[in-house]
Structure formats: C-alpha cells, structure tokens
Design a protein around this motif. Structure first.
Motif, PDB file in Angstrom:
ATOM      1  N   ILE A  22      -3.119 -52.522 -21.996  1.00  0.00           N
ATOM      2  CA  ILE A  22      -2.728 -51.247 -22.599  1.00  0.00           C
ATOM      3  C   ILE A  22      -1.664 -50.590 -21.721  1.00  0.00           C
ATOM      4  CG2 ILE A  22      -3.490 -48.949 -23.291  1.00  0.00           C
ATOM      5  CD1 ILE A  22      -4.654 -51.101 -25.025  1.00  0.00           C
ATOM      6  N   GLY A  23      -0.531 -50.230 -22.322  1.00  0.00           N
ATOM      7  CA  GLY A  23       0.513 -49.577 -21.561  1.00  0.00           C
ATOM      8  C   GLY A  23       0.104 -48.183 -21.115  1.00  0.00           C
ATOM      9  N   TYR A  24       0.544 -47.806 -19.908  1.00  0.00           N
ATOM     10  CA  TYR A  24       0.233 -46.468 -19.430  1.00  0.00           C
ATOM     11  C   TYR A  24       1.403 -45.881 -18.651  1.00  0.00           C
ATOM     12  CZ  TYR A  24      -0.687 -48.275 -14.646  1.00  0.00           C
ATOM     13  OH  TYR A  24      -0.578 -48.848 -13.411  1.00  0.00           O
ATOM     14  N   LEU A  25       1.414 -44.570 -18.570  1.00  0.00           N
ATOM     15  CA  LEU A  25       2.326 -43.818 -17.722  1.00  0.00           C
ATOM     16  C   LEU A  25       1.472 -42.902 -16.865  1.00  0.00           C
ATOM     17  CD1 LEU A  25       5.206 -42.976 -16.896  1.00  0.00           C
ATOM     18  CD2 LEU A  25       5.111 -41.257 -18.710  1.00  0.00           C
ATOM     19  N   ALA A  26       1.581 -43.021 -15.547  1.00  0.00           N
ATOM     20  CA  ALA A  26       0.736 -42.269 -14.624  1.00  0.00           C
ATOM     21  C   ALA A  26       1.567 -41.252 -13.862  1.00  0.00           C
ATOM     22  CB  ALA A  26       0.045 -43.216 -13.649  1.00  0.00           C
ATOM     23  N   LEU A  27       1.131 -39.999 -13.887  1.00  0.00           N
ATOM     24  CA  LEU A  27       1.762 -38.929 -13.125  1.00  0.00           C
ATOM     25  C   LEU A  27       0.877 -38.619 -11.922  1.00  0.00           C
ATOM     26  CD1 LEU A  27       2.885 -36.443 -15.952  1.00  0.00           C
ATOM     27  CD2 LEU A  27       4.039 -38.489 -15.083  1.00  0.00           C
ATOM     28  N   PRO A  28       1.412 -38.742 -10.709  1.00  0.00           N
ATOM     29  CA  PRO A  28       0.588 -38.526  -9.516  1.00  0.00           C
ATOM     30  C   PRO A  28       0.328 -37.055  -9.255  1.00  0.00           C
ATOM     31  CG  PRO A  28       2.848 -38.954  -8.896  1.00  0.00           C
ATOM     32  CD  PRO A  28       2.791 -39.147 -10.388  1.00  0.00           C
ATOM     33  N   PRO A  29      -0.656 -36.742  -8.418  1.00  0.00           N
ATOM     34  CA  PRO A  29      -0.932 -35.343  -8.093  1.00  0.00           C
ATOM     35  C   PRO A  29       0.238 -34.732  -7.323  1.00  0.00           C
ATOM     36  CG  PRO A  29      -2.705 -36.790  -7.349  1.00  0.00           C
ATOM     37  CD  PRO A  29      -1.575 -37.657  -7.735  1.00  0.00           C
ATOM     38  N   THR A  30       0.798 -33.648  -7.830  1.00  0.00           N
ATOM     39  CA  THR A  30       1.885 -32.964  -7.136  1.00  0.00           C
ATOM     40  C   THR A  30       1.651 -31.464  -7.068  1.00  0.00           C
ATOM     41  OG1 THR A  30       3.127 -32.935  -9.218  1.00  0.00           O
ATOM     42  CG2 THR A  30       3.676 -34.675  -7.648  1.00  0.00           C
ATOM     43  N   ALA A  31       0.471 -30.999  -7.428  1.00  0.00           N
ATOM     44  CA  ALA A  31       0.171 -29.576  -7.328  1.00  0.00           C
ATOM     45  C   ALA A  31       0.248 -29.145  -5.873  1.00  0.00           C
ATOM     46  CB  ALA A  31      -1.219 -29.291  -7.889  1.00  0.00           C
ATOM     47  N   VAL A  32       0.962 -28.067  -5.592  1.00  0.00           N
ATOM     48  CA  VAL A  32       1.171 -27.651  -4.213  1.00  0.00           C
ATOM     49  C   VAL A  32       0.205 -26.560  -3.772  1.00  0.00           C
ATOM     50  CG1 VAL A  32       3.604 -28.281  -4.275  1.00  0.00           C
ATOM     51  CG2 VAL A  32       2.923 -25.954  -4.907  1.00  0.00           C
ATOM     52  N   ASP A  33      -0.576 -26.022  -4.695  1.00  0.00           N
ATOM     53  CA  ASP A  33      -1.467 -24.919  -4.336  1.00  0.00           C
ATOM     54  C   ASP A  33      -2.917 -25.223  -4.659  1.00  0.00           C
ATOM     55  OD1 ASP A  33      -1.302 -24.907  -7.075  1.00  0.00           O
ATOM     56  OD2 ASP A  33      -1.255 -22.720  -7.258  1.00  0.00           O
ATOM     57  N   ALA A  34      -3.234 -26.504  -4.877  1.00  0.00           N
ATOM     58  CA  ALA A  34      -4.596 -26.844  -5.284  1.00  0.00           C
ATOM     59  C   ALA A  34      -4.948 -28.241  -4.811  1.00  0.00           C
ATOM     60  CB  ALA A  34      -4.731 -26.764  -6.810  1.00  0.00           C
ATOM     61  N   ARG A  35      -6.250 -28.454  -4.654  1.00  0.00           N
ATOM     62  CA  ARG A  35      -6.755 -29.785  -4.333  1.00  0.00           C
ATOM     63  C   ARG A  35      -8.044 -29.991  -5.127  1.00  0.00           C
ATOM     64  NH1 ARG A  35      -8.047 -28.207   1.854  1.00  0.00           N
ATOM     65  NH2 ARG A  35      -9.778 -26.739   1.506  1.00  0.00           N
ATOM     66  N   PRO A  36      -8.467 -31.235  -5.313  1.00  0.00           N
ATOM     67  CA  PRO A  36      -9.682 -31.474  -6.089  1.00  0.00           C
ATOM     68  C   PRO A  36     -10.880 -30.762  -5.481  1.00  0.00           C
ATOM     69  CG  PRO A  36      -8.465 -33.514  -5.800  1.00  0.00           C
ATOM     70  CD  PRO A  36      -7.810 -32.497  -4.905  1.00  0.00           C
ATOM     71  N   ALA A  37     -11.686 -30.152  -6.335  1.00  0.00           N
ATOM     72  CA  ALA A  37     -12.873 -29.444  -5.882  1.00  0.00           C
ATOM     73  C   ALA A  37     -14.138 -30.270  -6.065  1.00  0.00           C
ATOM     74  CB  ALA A  37     -13.009 -28.120  -6.640  1.00  0.00           C
ATOM     75  N   GLY A  38     -14.005 -31.468  -6.581  1.00  0.00           N
ATOM     76  CA  GLY A  38     -15.153 -32.324  -6.824  1.00  0.00           C
ATOM     77  C   GLY A  38     -14.714 -33.771  -6.835  1.00  0.00           C
ATOM     78  N   PRO A  39     -15.519 -34.651  -7.423  1.00  0.00           N
ATOM     79  CA  PRO A  39     -15.224 -36.081  -7.380  1.00  0.00           C
ATOM     80  C   PRO A  39     -14.174 -36.555  -8.378  1.00  0.00           C
ATOM     81  CG  PRO A  39     -17.259 -35.715  -8.571  1.00  0.00           C
ATOM     82  CD  PRO A  39     -16.829 -34.370  -8.047  1.00  0.00           C
ATOM     83  N   THR A  40     -13.756 -35.698  -9.314  1.00  0.00           N
ATOM     84  CA  THR A  40     -12.816 -36.142 -10.352  1.00  0.00           C
ATOM     85  C   THR A  40     -11.407 -36.227  -9.783  1.00  0.00           C
ATOM     86  OG1 THR A  40     -14.173 -35.114 -12.064  1.00  0.00           O
ATOM     87  CG2 THR A  40     -11.908 -35.661 -12.643  1.00  0.00           C
ATOM     88  N   ARG A  41     -10.822 -37.428  -9.846  1.00  0.00           N
ATOM     89  CA  ARG A  41      -9.468 -37.651  -9.329  1.00  0.00           C
ATOM     90  C   ARG A  41      -8.516 -38.157 -10.406  1.00  0.00           C
ATOM     91  NH1 ARG A  41     -11.741 -35.393  -5.855  1.00  0.00           N
ATOM     92  NH2 ARG A  41     -11.809 -35.825  -3.611  1.00  0.00           N
ATOM     93  N   LEU A  42      -8.994 -38.196 -11.651  1.00  0.00           N
ATOM     94  CA  LEU A  42      -8.205 -38.827 -12.705  1.00  0.00           C
ATOM     95  C   LEU A  42      -8.492 -38.179 -14.047  1.00  0.00           C
ATOM     96  CD1 LEU A  42      -6.469 -41.274 -13.782  1.00  0.00           C
ATOM     97  CD2 LEU A  42      -8.615 -42.569 -13.883  1.00  0.00           C
ATOM     98  N   ILE A  43      -7.432 -37.881 -14.789  1.00  0.00           N
ATOM     99  CA  ILE A  43      -7.532 -37.448 -16.183  1.00  0.00           C
ATOM    100  C   ILE A  43      -6.817 -38.490 -17.039  1.00  0.00           C
ATOM    101  CG2 ILE A  43      -6.833 -35.719 -17.894  1.00  0.00           C
ATOM    102  CD1 ILE A  43      -7.006 -33.620 -15.696  1.00  0.00           C
ATOM    103  N   VAL A  44      -7.489 -38.964 -18.060  1.00  0.00           N
ATOM    104  CA  VAL A  44      -6.920 -39.948 -18.987  1.00  0.00           C
ATOM    105  C   VAL A  44      -6.634 -39.247 -20.308  1.00  0.00           C
ATOM    106  CG1 VAL A  44      -7.385 -42.060 -20.286  1.00  0.00           C
ATOM    107  CG2 VAL A  44      -8.080 -41.896 -17.891  1.00  0.00           C
ATOM    108  N   ALA A  45      -5.446 -39.495 -20.866  1.00  0.00           N
ATOM    109  CA  ALA A  45      -5.036 -38.820 -22.103  1.00  0.00           C
ATOM    110  C   ALA A  45      -4.454 -39.812 -23.092  1.00  0.00           C
ATOM    111  CB  ALA A  45      -4.008 -37.730 -21.791  1.00  0.00           C
TER     112      ALA A  45
END
Length: 357
Positions: A22-45
C-alpha cells in the motif's frame, strides 16, 4: 515487508514508500511547541472517493503539522487493479461501485496490521496505540477499524465519514434524480458496512472520537454526523464530540489527486482537528524549544547541533509523493470557484458538541 524501503537522509522531510503493498506518504513530527504526552507516536489517515482522493492530496489538505507524531497518509487499496482514486461517490448508485467501495474499505482494515508492521520498521517506531483520521470513505475505514478492534487506537478524527452506503446512496438519488441499481450482493455488502449498526463495537474501544460534518454536505448530511455521535454516546462511548463547518462534502478541489493548495474549508478543518489531537496526544509548551520533535518525543533542543525545523510545505509533500511541486499559497482560498466565506488563516468559530475527555 515493504516493497519500497524509503531512504531517510533527513527525517524533517516527508517520505514516501509502500507498506504491505500500500502506497503511503509520511510526514514526520515537526511541531516546535509540543511533544507526545503518551505512547501514541503515529496517526494513520485515509482519503476518500471524493477529493482528496489520494494520500498526497489528503496530506496537503490536512497536514496536522502541529501534532507531534508521525502522520502517515495511506492510499485506499486498489480494487481489481483499479485504484480507488479513479472512483467517486456517485459510483455508490451501482452494484459495481458499492462492491468496489466495500472491497477498498474492508481490505484497508484487514491489511492494517501488516501495513503498521512495515511502517514501524520503515519509520523506526516501536509498538503502541495509534491515532486514526479519515475523510469520506477513509472515515468509514477508521470506523470499521475501531469496530473490529484490529489495532489499539487512542483517538480518531473523522471528516464526513460514510456511515452507511445505503444512506449515501439515498442522498445521491435525491441529488441526481437517479435510482440506485443494486443487486443482492451489493445490498448485502451495504448492510454489512452500515457502521451505525456497529456503534456498540466502536464505543467499546474507548477511543476519543471527533466527528466533523459540513452544513452543505449532500452526501453525508450534518444530521447524520450528530445522529452517529448521539448513538455512540447511548452505546457507552465516553468521549465523542462533533463539529460542523459551513462546507460541502469535498475537502479539496477536483480532481483531488495531487497535492494542491488547501481550500479555505480544509484550512479550517485542519486547524480544529490539529487542536483536537494536540489536546489528547501532546504536551504543549512554548518552553520546549524550537527544534524538531522526534519520534521518541525529544525536541531538537535535546540533540546537539540540531537546528529549528520548519513545517512541511506543499512542495515537500508534492516532491515526496512524486508529483509536481506548487508554491504554497499566501492565503488558502477555495479552488472550486465558490465564494470565500471568511479569512482562510483566521480563526473560525467552532462549537463542539458531545462529551469531552
């Protein structure tokens, strides 16, 4: 295994590849004012049968840049060798169209565990729950993923999800003055994919849910969105909200296959969905620094020599997906000839309805 292992010289840029074919396009984390608050590191759309119809088009419309996780946009599976991007919602009036829709939705759910295994390896991510997002048919994929419980899910945001093919076909009949032409197989498939009937299964997953509708949507009317919200709450869901925008069904301009400047409506929806995910998945603080937030939750300030990372631009997305680049717009405006109903980048009043976490 991925048939196209991506090369990642700079994880600050979007990357593309294939996971379980399955083809995908992945955008890496680039938020400059936030970091993960829990175990979730991935959103699939997932995209839909209407614009945006492809992963790059959905990534351009809903980049979710402020969410400090990977956002991976998956293509809907091809049906009998025909890409789902070649279909539109009008196909739901025919038996062939319903069967193509059903095959794309069910295959997307069935293949998700294998897709995730490849994505975690390609992106260097460990196990853990994920977030889900989807538009139209892609929203149906997300709902069915929850109903079947194929993977752990923390939160899911669905924009104009097709809750039931029969309901969508009824709306299409009114709009086109055509009657559906379904055989017994198509009718049975539509009944199986009536996700309102699976509300109890969805509610049991205990994932936070956001349902987004449009007041001008003639395929998935706003009343259907609020009805699903209320049904989920009655079935025991603890955190379901809905938001309504002044927009139709499409979230991008036709043909909806390339990464194009976002419409006003897409900018507004992206802002609200981004904030909603940040509330649930992120720790937000201006003191985190201006560096890139990496997959392990650290900011660029935690890495020696790391510089500030800019948000993904439209040329980045287009280049990663193999499409032609386009200059990012000074201000996003409707691309379909409709009148602008407000400033694209300004705040839009949004009233959430339902239960909050």
């Amino acid at each position: 295994m991925s048939g196209d292992r991506p090369y990642r010289p700079d994880v600050g840029r979007p990357i593309s590849g294939t996971a379980d074919g399955i083809g995908y396009l992945a955008l890496p984390p680039t938020a400059v004012d936030a970091r993960p608050a829990g175990p979730t590191r991935l959103i699939v759309a997932w995209p839909g049968f209407d614009p945006p119809r492809t992963a790059p088009a959905l990534a351009a419309a809903l980049p979710l840049t402020g969410v400090p996780t990977w956002r991976v946009y998956l293509e809907l599976p091809a049906v009998d060798g025909r890409p789902a991007s070649g279909l539109d919602s009008g196909a739901l009036l025919t038996s062939e169209g319903v069967e193509a829709y059903g095959a794309a939705v069910e295959q997307a759910v069935e293949r998700l565990p294998a897709v995730l295994a490849d994505l975690r390896r390609d992106l260097g991510l460990g196990d853990g729950p994920i977030g889900l997002a989807g538009f139209s048919a892609g929203g149906a994929v997300a709902l069915l993923t929850l109903a079947r419980g194929v993977v752990p899910v923390t939160a899911a945001a669905l924009v104009a999800p097709v809750v039931a093919p029969a309901h969508a076909a009824r709306s299409l009949e009114k709009r086109s003055a055509r009657e559906r032409d379904w055989n017994e197989r198509a009718t049975a498939l539509a009944e199986r994919l009536d996700l309102g009937a699976r509300a109890g299964d969805v509610a049991a997953r205990d994932a936070a849910l956001l349902l987004v509708g449009g007041t001008k949507d003639r395929l998935v009317p706003p009343g259907e969105i609020t009805a699903l919200r209320d049904l989920l709450l009655r079935r025991g869901a603890s955190a379901v909200e809905s938001a309504t925008f002044r927009m139709g069904h499409a979230l991008a301009a036709e043909p909806g296959t390339d990464a194009r400047p976002p419409t006003t409506e897409a900018v507004r929806v992206d802002g609200v969905v981004t904030d909603w995910f940040r509330d649930r998945l992120a720790e937000v603080s201006p003191d985190l620094g201006s560096g890139q937030v990496t997959a392990d939750g650290r900011t660029g300030a935690d890495h020696a020599g790391a510089g500030a990372s800019a948000s993904q631009t439209l040329p980045d997305v287009a280049a990663a997906s193999g499409g032609a680049g386009a200059a990012p717009p000074a201000a996003a405006r409707p691309q379909d000839g409709t009148a602008d109903d407000g400033p694209a980048q300004g705040p839009a009043p949004v009233r959430f309805e339902g239960s909050r976490v």
